[in-house]
Design a protein around this motif. Sequence first.
Motif, mmCIF file in Angstrom:
data_model
loop_
_atom_site.group_PDB
_atom_site.id
_atom_site.type_symbol
_atom_site.label_atom_id
_atom_site.label_comp_id
_atom_site.label_asym_id
_atom_site.label_seq_id
_atom_site.Cartn_x
_atom_site.Cartn_y
_atom_site.Cartn_z
ATOM 1 N N LEU A 174 46.602 -13.085 -8.184
ATOM 2 C CA LEU A 174 47.215 -11.701 -8.099
ATOM 3 C C LEU A 174 46.969 -10.830 -9.422
ATOM 4 C CD1 LEU A 174 50.606 -12.241 -5.969
ATOM 5 C CD2 LEU A 174 48.137 -11.183 -5.314
ATOM 6 N N LYS A 175 46.713 -11.468 -10.379
ATOM 7 C CA LYS A 175 46.868 -10.892 -11.764
ATOM 8 C C LYS A 175 45.800 -9.489 -11.750
ATOM 9 C CE LYS A 175 46.108 -11.558 -16.533
ATOM 10 N NZ LYS A 175 47.323 -10.665 -16.770
ATOM 11 N N ASP A 176 46.387 -8.391 -12.112
ATOM 12 C CA ASP A 176 45.920 -6.979 -12.154
ATOM 13 C C ASP A 176 45.389 -6.479 -10.598
ATOM 14 O OD1 ASP A 176 46.517 -7.023 -14.755
ATOM 15 O OD2 ASP A 176 44.594 -8.087 -15.223
ATOM 16 N N GLN A 177 45.865 -7.216 -9.684
ATOM 17 C CA GLN A 177 45.687 -6.562 -8.324
ATOM 18 C C GLN A 177 46.904 -5.946 -8.015
ATOM 19 O OE1 GLN A 177 42.676 -7.552 -6.211
ATOM 20 N NE2 GLN A 177 42.065 -8.026 -8.569
ATOM 21 N N ARG A 178 46.560 -4.671 -7.282
ATOM 22 C CA ARG A 178 47.428 -3.819 -6.732
ATOM 23 C C ARG A 178 47.799 -4.259 -5.093
ATOM 24 N NH1 ARG A 178 43.883 1.655 -7.243
ATOM 25 N NH2 ARG A 178 42.547 -0.031 -6.454
ATOM 26 N N LEU A 179 48.912 -4.887 -4.917
ATOM 27 C CA LEU A 179 49.440 -5.481 -3.752
ATOM 28 C C LEU A 179 50.235 -4.593 -3.056
ATOM 29 C CD1 LEU A 179 49.445 -7.950 -1.937
ATOM 30 C CD2 LEU A 179 51.098 -8.938 -3.401
ATOM 31 N N TYR A 180 50.260 -4.381 -1.942
ATOM 32 C CA TYR A 180 51.125 -3.547 -0.777
ATOM 33 C C TYR A 180 51.662 -4.419 0.046
ATOM 34 C CZ TYR A 180 52.298 -0.423 2.877
ATOM 35 O OH TYR A 180 52.754 0.305 3.770
ATOM 36 N N ILE A 181 53.028 -4.563 -0.210
ATOM 37 C CA ILE A 181 53.833 -5.309 0.926
ATOM 38 C C ILE A 181 54.428 -4.331 1.596
ATOM 39 C CG2 ILE A 181 55.596 -7.186 1.043
ATOM 40 C CD1 ILE A 181 54.760 -8.133 -2.001
ATOM 41 N N TYR A 182 54.750 -5.013 2.768
ATOM 42 C CA TYR A 182 55.488 -3.942 3.868
ATOM 43 C C TYR A 182 56.617 -4.730 4.758
ATOM 44 C CZ TYR A 182 50.987 -5.242 6.129
ATOM 45 O OH TYR A 182 50.047 -5.818 6.496
ATOM 46 N N TRP A 183 57.524 -4.067 5.230
ATOM 47 C CA TRP A 183 58.634 -4.797 5.672
ATOM 48 C C TRP A 183 58.040 -4.772 7.361
ATOM 49 C CZ3 TRP A 183 60.677 -2.439 10.290
ATOM 50 C CH2 TRP A 183 60.370 -1.000 10.583
ATOM 51 N N GLU A 184 58.675 -5.580 7.975
ATOM 52 C CA GLU A 184 58.039 -5.914 9.470
ATOM 53 C C GLU A 184 59.212 -6.201 10.407
ATOM 54 O OE1 GLU A 184 56.615 -9.698 10.152
ATOM 55 O OE2 GLU A 184 55.882 -9.774 8.240
ATOM 56 N N GLN A 185 60.333 -6.684 10.210
ATOM 57 C CA GLN A 185 61.248 -7.152 11.246
ATOM 58 C C GLN A 185 62.665 -6.465 10.507
ATOM 59 O OE1 GLN A 185 61.163 -11.434 12.477
ATOM 60 N NE2 GLN A 185 58.869 -11.407 11.693
ATOM 61 N N VAL B 256 52.862 -4.143 -7.586
ATOM 62 C CA VAL B 256 53.365 -4.372 -6.246
ATOM 63 C C VAL B 256 53.832 -3.017 -5.943
ATOM 64 C CG1 VAL B 256 55.158 -5.590 -4.916
ATOM 65 C CG2 VAL B 256 54.015 -6.620 -6.645
ATOM 66 N N ALA B 257 53.457 -2.413 -4.764
ATOM 67 C CA ALA B 257 54.311 -1.698 -3.969
ATOM 68 C C ALA B 257 54.899 -2.213 -2.695
ATOM 69 C CB ALA B 257 53.318 -0.575 -3.428
ATOM 70 N N PHE B 258 55.983 -1.962 -2.478
ATOM 71 C CA PHE B 258 56.988 -2.751 -1.298
ATOM 72 C C PHE B 258 57.770 -1.575 -0.707
ATOM 73 C CE2 PHE B 258 61.100 -5.427 -0.955
ATOM 74 C CZ PHE B 258 60.802 -5.828 0.328
ATOM 75 N N SER B 259 57.257 -1.378 0.514
ATOM 76 C CA SER B 259 57.830 -0.592 1.723
ATOM 77 C C SER B 259 58.907 -1.375 2.414
ATOM 78 C CB SER B 259 56.747 -0.159 2.769
ATOM 79 O OG SER B 259 57.285 0.389 3.607
ATOM 80 N N VAL B 260 60.079 -0.406 2.334
ATOM 81 C CA VAL B 260 61.442 -0.835 2.763
ATOM 82 C C VAL B 260 62.061 0.088 3.901
ATOM 83 C CG1 VAL B 260 61.670 -2.615 0.940
ATOM 84 C CG2 VAL B 260 62.886 -0.228 1.264
ATOM 85 N N GLN B 261 62.955 -0.406 4.882
ATOM 86 C CA GLN B 261 63.564 0.424 5.684
ATOM 87 C C GLN B 261 64.434 1.578 5.062
ATOM 88 O OE1 GLN B 261 63.186 -3.077 5.932
ATOM 89 N NE2 GLN B 261 63.872 -3.636 8.073
#
Length: 619
Positions: free
Chosen positions: A363-374, A396-401
């Motif tokens: 994951l080093k220096d990777q742009r990781l998109y994490i998203y909510w689902e439940q 990290v970009a993290f999408s939440v409700q």
Amino acid sequence: MKQPSRATSRKLAEAIALLQRSEFAAARAAFGSILKLDPRNFDALHFAGIAAAQMGHLEEGEALIRRALQINPRHAAAQSNHGSALMRLNRHEDALTSLDRAIALDPKAANAHQNRGVALMRMKRLKDSVAAFDRAIALKSDNAESHNDRACALMDQYKLEDALAGFEKALSLHPGSPYFLANKALVLTELQRPAEALEAAEAALLEKPDDTSALIARTQALLALGRPSDGLCAIDRALKINPELAEVHLWHSTTLILLGQPEKALLAAETARSLAPKDASAHRGYGFALGNLNRLEEAMVSYDHALTLQPDERESLWNRALALLVLGRFEEGWLAYEYRNLRHKTLAARKYPKPLWWGKEPLKDQRLYIYWEQGLGDTIQFARYALLAAAAGAKVAFSVQGPLLRLFKGFEPDVTVIGQNEAPTEFDLHCPLLTLPLAFGTRLETIPALENGYLTAPPEDVARWDQRLPAGRRRIGLVWSGSQMHANDANRSLALAKMAPLFQPGDVWVSLQKEVRDADRTALEASDILDVSAELGDFADTAALISSLDLVISVDTSVAHLAGALGKPTWVMVPFAPDFRWLLDREDTPWYPKMRLFRQSRAGDWDGVIARIGEALRV
């Protein structure tokens, strides 16, 4: 073939007229009298077979049409009707052979294409079945059955919006059909539109009060609306009408489980299994009932049996995954949990042009998109993995409700938090939130449990609550019910009045309920519990209040996860058959170090839970 005599032709015409008027018994007898005189009369054999099949004498009907085809195998309509009779006998491969012959003889026979679609659907060749229905509709666009059956095949593929459109088209061609209305109700429930589903099911029952399909559809809608007692009334009616139908017993079992009666549910599921021993859903339902008795190893055997009968049976795959996780078999469990992507209720199966992260790439220096689902509780519990990814070097970009957005802003600057419908403009990898335990290789001993939690509330909001709440006494937050719309609400929520033995003088009790049910309002107003629900706008507000408390006591709902993630001492009241995250037979949880579990010793035993909590409060 020999030409029939004039007398035989007259008798044949009279018998056909009886068949066309749906006077099947009389038609069958009339054709039988012709066959006594002329045993090789093709038309009499063919039509006698149709009459017998219409009366439910399927073996006789199939045999008569087969005899007719031995005389004239090139009769397209007879081949099609033979295929229909074979389908009703569940001989789907043989049916398909006859229907293919019918179509080869008459490619424009819409009914043969229609029946071929049904045979393919029952063989679980769903894409092929849709193509067959498309051909039938192209030949005869006003056939409501073709539109309905095509929609059923689409529904089995979880193409729910397309299925709904198909049922609507069928209803436009045949308004008021109870069968089509019941199917519409089923797909609306799957689309999480249970109020509309209930309306459609009740419209079907107005047309046909004893329609089993409509009663099943009404049951499903009521369960989705959190009304299992009403659902039990509907499915009991269906049982009285059609006690030999396995599906009715399966829904009876499901309803009893949601009412906290797993022993009775197991008996109902056993009946379904005995009625349909080759039906994968019957074995899955039996496994589900066993699972709700915490007989999970036995449940796994039933799920495996279901999957030998139907290897792609989604719900068996899903239930098996949950059983593995409850048993703590994480190595198998997290991988099996990916089967949720086959189900319509998860947002995990989003499609992006960038690769899905499975834990293979660094994951080093990777742009990781994490998203909510439940649900909200799931997002709170598994948000720790966003921090873990950031610690591994990802951006990290993290999408939440929406209700969690302000709460998770505390993750920044390590994690960029975005809204529930947002996605970063650029990213290298993406991952649904609940795939992260698999990607990080999580085992029981490697759960990223943070001693002091991983969420914080705004200090100024915590200070405000500190000043407002009485000092010098123990402050206890309380949640006694979750969402009424949750499928398992009847098992995981309880009435506030049941908790009255806990409210002894000396402690400050604070309601953390965002919504108070009408049934609990009187008990709340009669108590000394501080009700501040009007001031809890989002989870950041609730987090600030929790941070000013000494202890939180909660049922299994999102607030319990919030308290655990804040590092607050939390006591969770767990139903007898727990959600997978609480595992089995332990009073602690590896997910939250400061959490204690109070489990029911048997289904519905909240009194025992409350008694043990009362003892713990006095220590």
